[in-house]
Motif scaffolding. Structure first.
Motif, short mmCIF file in Angstrom:
data_model
loop_
_atom_site.label_atom_id
_atom_site.label_comp_id
_atom_site.label_asym_id
_atom_site.label_seq_id
_atom_site.Cartn_x
_atom_site.Cartn_y
_atom_site.Cartn_z
N LYS A 25 105.45 58.29 58.72
CA LYS A 25 104.89 57.02 59.16
C LYS A 25 105.37 55.88 58.27
O LYS A 25 105.67 54.79 58.74
CB LYS A 25 103.35 57.09 59.14
CG LYS A 25 102.72 57.87 60.28
CD LYS A 25 101.20 57.85 60.17
CE LYS A 25 100.55 58.46 61.39
NZ LYS A 25 100.73 57.63 62.59
N LYS A 26 105.45 56.17 56.98
CA LYS A 26 105.91 55.13 56.04
C LYS A 26 107.36 54.73 56.35
O LYS A 26 107.71 53.56 56.30
CB LYS A 26 105.81 55.65 54.60
CG LYS A 26 106.26 54.67 53.55
CD LYS A 26 105.44 53.41 53.54
CE LYS A 26 104.02 53.69 53.07
NZ LYS A 26 103.25 52.42 52.92
N ALA A 51 104.06 61.29 48.15
CA ALA A 51 104.31 62.21 49.26
C ALA A 51 105.43 63.18 48.88
O ALA A 51 106.52 62.75 48.54
CB ALA A 51 104.70 61.43 50.52
N PRO A 55 104.92 65.91 54.96
CA PRO A 55 103.68 65.20 55.31
C PRO A 55 103.94 64.10 56.35
O PRO A 55 104.91 63.35 56.24
CB PRO A 55 103.22 64.60 53.98
CG PRO A 55 104.45 64.51 53.15
CD PRO A 55 105.34 65.64 53.57
N LYS A 56 103.06 64.02 57.30
CA LYS A 56 103.21 63.00 58.36
C LYS A 56 103.14 61.59 57.77
O LYS A 56 103.79 60.65 58.27
CB LYS A 56 102.12 63.19 59.42
CG LYS A 56 102.27 62.23 60.61
CD LYS A 56 101.11 62.34 61.57
CE LYS A 56 101.12 63.67 62.31
NZ LYS A 56 100.06 63.73 63.35
N SER A 57 102.37 61.41 56.71
CA SER A 57 102.23 60.07 56.12
C SER A 57 103.58 59.53 55.66
O SER A 57 103.85 58.33 55.70
CB SER A 57 101.25 60.11 54.94
OG SER A 57 101.72 61.01 53.94
N ASP A 82 99.85 67.30 59.19
CA ASP A 82 99.09 66.06 59.25
C ASP A 82 98.23 65.92 58.00
O ASP A 82 97.20 66.58 57.85
CB ASP A 82 98.23 66.04 60.50
CG ASP A 82 97.59 64.66 60.74
OD1 ASP A 82 97.78 63.78 59.87
OD2 ASP A 82 96.92 64.48 61.77
N ASP A 83 98.68 65.09 57.10
CA ASP A 83 97.90 64.83 55.89
C ASP A 83 97.11 63.54 56.00
O ASP A 83 96.44 63.14 55.05
CB ASP A 83 98.82 64.76 54.67
CG ASP A 83 99.80 63.61 54.76
OD1 ASP A 83 100.14 63.20 55.89
OD2 ASP A 83 100.24 63.11 53.70
N THR A 84 97.20 62.90 57.16
CA THR A 84 96.51 61.61 57.33
C THR A 84 95.02 61.79 57.55
O THR A 84 94.26 60.83 57.47
CB THR A 84 97.11 60.82 58.51
OG1 THR A 84 96.94 61.59 59.72
CG2 THR A 84 98.58 60.56 58.29
#
Length: 565
Positions: free
Chosen positions: A464-465, A430, A459-461, A561-563
């Motif tokens: 979230k991580k 990321a 990146p949203k990921s 949003d890359d999810t």
């Protein structure tokens, strides 16, 4: 018929003669067996406790020898017996006496009885003399005596381990010896060697410190025999010894804590080391009687071929920008290091060492000769414990041609220790992408000098991580934004605070998982509260301003949003 009768009579006569002869022989034997048994004359001998003696006698028949006392026994090879046996002839027997039951009041007598057949008689009386009193003597291993006029000096400890003073206490054999000691003395007893090992008790409850010497006149170590109160003798049964303590060894030192690989900011107000941010660079010095001297040496830091930091020292230069000050009063065992601002465009390095006064006086005339290892060029291992800190101050940085931005990921931050745990230039694929908006439409509306506007796409990921990796005792993962090519006095800050985004200044050292070394961080760390990035409006901004308040650079932080990709 007459002839026949004569033959019969002859046989009868012959048989009668045989019977008579048999009885005659038996009668002769019985005559010898009835001879009286002769015992040796009674003899008296002396045998001290723990010694042996020989007794001799002769018998004409088998014999048995016994002792009337348990402390007097017969030596039979490796064993001691109270009863032994033997055959007729000349005999020599060894007796051994012990100190069992020996008293100071009277001699003891053991009777040695010889038994032959059914008869027995005392043939020896063995006298063991009463126990003699001996003076109680306390001495060192060389035999030097301690008493009221000869104090015992307890050796000084090192800074990290105890040093024992060994003494002996002796009186007559078998007597028990006890002692009473000051509470600040700890000890071990070697019963086999008969020695006592004393050292300063660092856990004493008297408030005494091993750094400081203790003079004679206050404390006494007393040895006494178990019978001191009842023994009727003029022999010494109690020894009182004044106790002296040397204090910590004159060349011993401990510095706690130490600050290795320390870094000072340009202003000198922000300090950090291997463990993180240092609020106050102060060490407690353990040295004899608080007699020590801090010394500052100029140094030059370099990186060798193996990537290791090396220092070259200049003992002839005066370091005016670094200060190592010894405290006073209750802080007389403290050294505090402070750093002046650096207006130079080159970093500068120095090392602070602290020496016990005795060592300082010995080596101060030739620092290099005493401190430097000729092979490595570094401080000798024997003086490594004298280093309080090796510190490098950052150089003043002039503003570059154009200020840019970069981001790091910090995924473990220990708030209690105020130190960085780990950072990465990227995190599991990321990346934060930076876009230069200088030529974009409407960029003028931001009112930034030379339209130095950037966009950071997060990146949203990654966010979230960060939410998933929370650890007890650690803060959430953060994005750290830094201004590249900004001047030293130009700081990255929020343009305005933003609801549901937390931020804090990040300055200090952190371990880089990518560079595998400590790196210096100077920026701002942000995190989104409670997954607020799901509804975030992409309008959070970071700025760098000059002293007059003009915005020199601006960074817009967006989340994409890359999810779904």
């Amino acid at each position: 018929m007459k002839i026949a009768e004569l033959k019969s009579m002859s046989r009868i006569m012959a048989l009668a003669m045989m019977i008579i002869a048999t009885f005659t022989a038996c009668s002769d034997d019985d005559g010898e067996g009835n001879k009286p048994i002769v015992f040796p004359e009674l003899k008296n001998i002396n045998c001290a406790a723990g010694e042996t003696a020989e007794i001799s006698f002769e018998t004409t028949a088998d014999w048995e020898l016994s002792s009337s006392a348990g402390w007097c026994k017969f030596q039979n090879g490796e064993f001691l017996e109270s009863l032994i046996y033997g055959k007729a002839g000349k005999q020599t027997v060894t007796i051994a006496t012990s100190a069992d039951g020996q008293s100071h009041n009277e001699d003891a007598v053991a009777e040695i009885t010889l038994k032959i057949g059914n008869e027995s008689q005392i043939i020896y009386k063995v006298t063991r003399a009463r126990k003699e009193y001996a003076d109680l003597i306390v001495s060192d291993e060389a035999g030097n005596v301690y008493d009221k006029t000869h104090p015992l000096t307890i050796k000084g400890n090192t800074a990290s381990s105890p040093v024992y003073t060994v003494i002996k206490a002796e009186a007559e054999s078998g007597v028990k010896i006890g002692f009473t000691n000051p509470e600040w003395l700890s000890y071990t007893i070697d019963e086999k060697a008969g020695t006592y090992q004393f050292t300063f008790n660092t856990e004493n409850t008297s408030g005494l410190n091993p750094k400081y010497p203790i003079a004679a006149g206050t404390y006494t170590l007393t040895f006494v025999t178990e019978d001191a109160a009842t023994a009727q003798t003029d022999k010494v049964r109690k020894v009182e010894i004044p106790v002296v303590y040397e204090g910590l060894q004159r060349d011993a030192i401990a510095i706690s804590p130490t600050y290795l690989n320390a870094v000072a900011s340009v202003s000198g107000e922000e300090l950090s080391d291997d463990n993180g941010i240092v609020e106050n660079m102060q060490s407690t010095i353990t040295a004899y009687n608080d007699e020590f001297q801090p010394v500052i040496f100029a140094a030059t830091k370099s990186i060798n071929e193996d990537g290791e930091v090396e220092f070259a020292y200049d003992f002839g230069s005066t370091v005016s920008w670094l200060h190592a000050v010894t405290g006073t009063g209750d802080n007389k065992d403290k050294v505090t290091v402070t750093v002046d601002p650096n207006s130079n465009t080159e970093e500068r390095t120095a090392t602070v060492m602290v020496f016990p006064k005795a060592v300082y006086d010995k080596i101060k005339s030739n620092w290099a000769g005493h401190l430097i290892d000729e092979n490595s060029g570094d401080i000798k291992v024997s003086y490594a414990n004298n280093i309080m800190t090796s510190i490098t101050q950052e150089a003043w940085q002039e503003q570059g041609e154009r200020i840019r931005f970069q981001a790091l990921f910090m995924y473990a931050y220990d708030y209690d220790q105020t130190g960085f745990r780990n950072i990465k230039d990227f995190f599991e694929g990321a990346f934060v992408r930076f876009e230069d908006l200088k030529s974009s439409a409407g960029v003028d509306s931001y009112n930034v000098t030379e339209n130095n506007v950037w966009k950071a796409s997060v990146p949203k990921s990654l966010l979230k991580k960060f939410d998933e990796m929370g650890e007890p005792g650690y803060g959430p993962g953060k994005l750290i934004f830094e201004a590249v090519d900004a001047a030293t006095n130009q700081e990255i800050t929020e343009k305005t605070s933003y609801e549901n985004i937390s931020s804090e200044k990040m300055a200090g050292q952190a371990w880089s998982q990518d560079a595998l070394k400590l790196v210096r961080i100077n920026g701002i760390g942000i995190s989104f509260d409670n997954t607020s990035y799901e509804t975030y409006g992409n309008d959070y901004q970071l700025v760098v301003k000059d002293e007059e308040g003009a915005t020199l650079a601006l960074c817009i932080v967006e989340v994409y949003d890359d999810t779904q990709e």
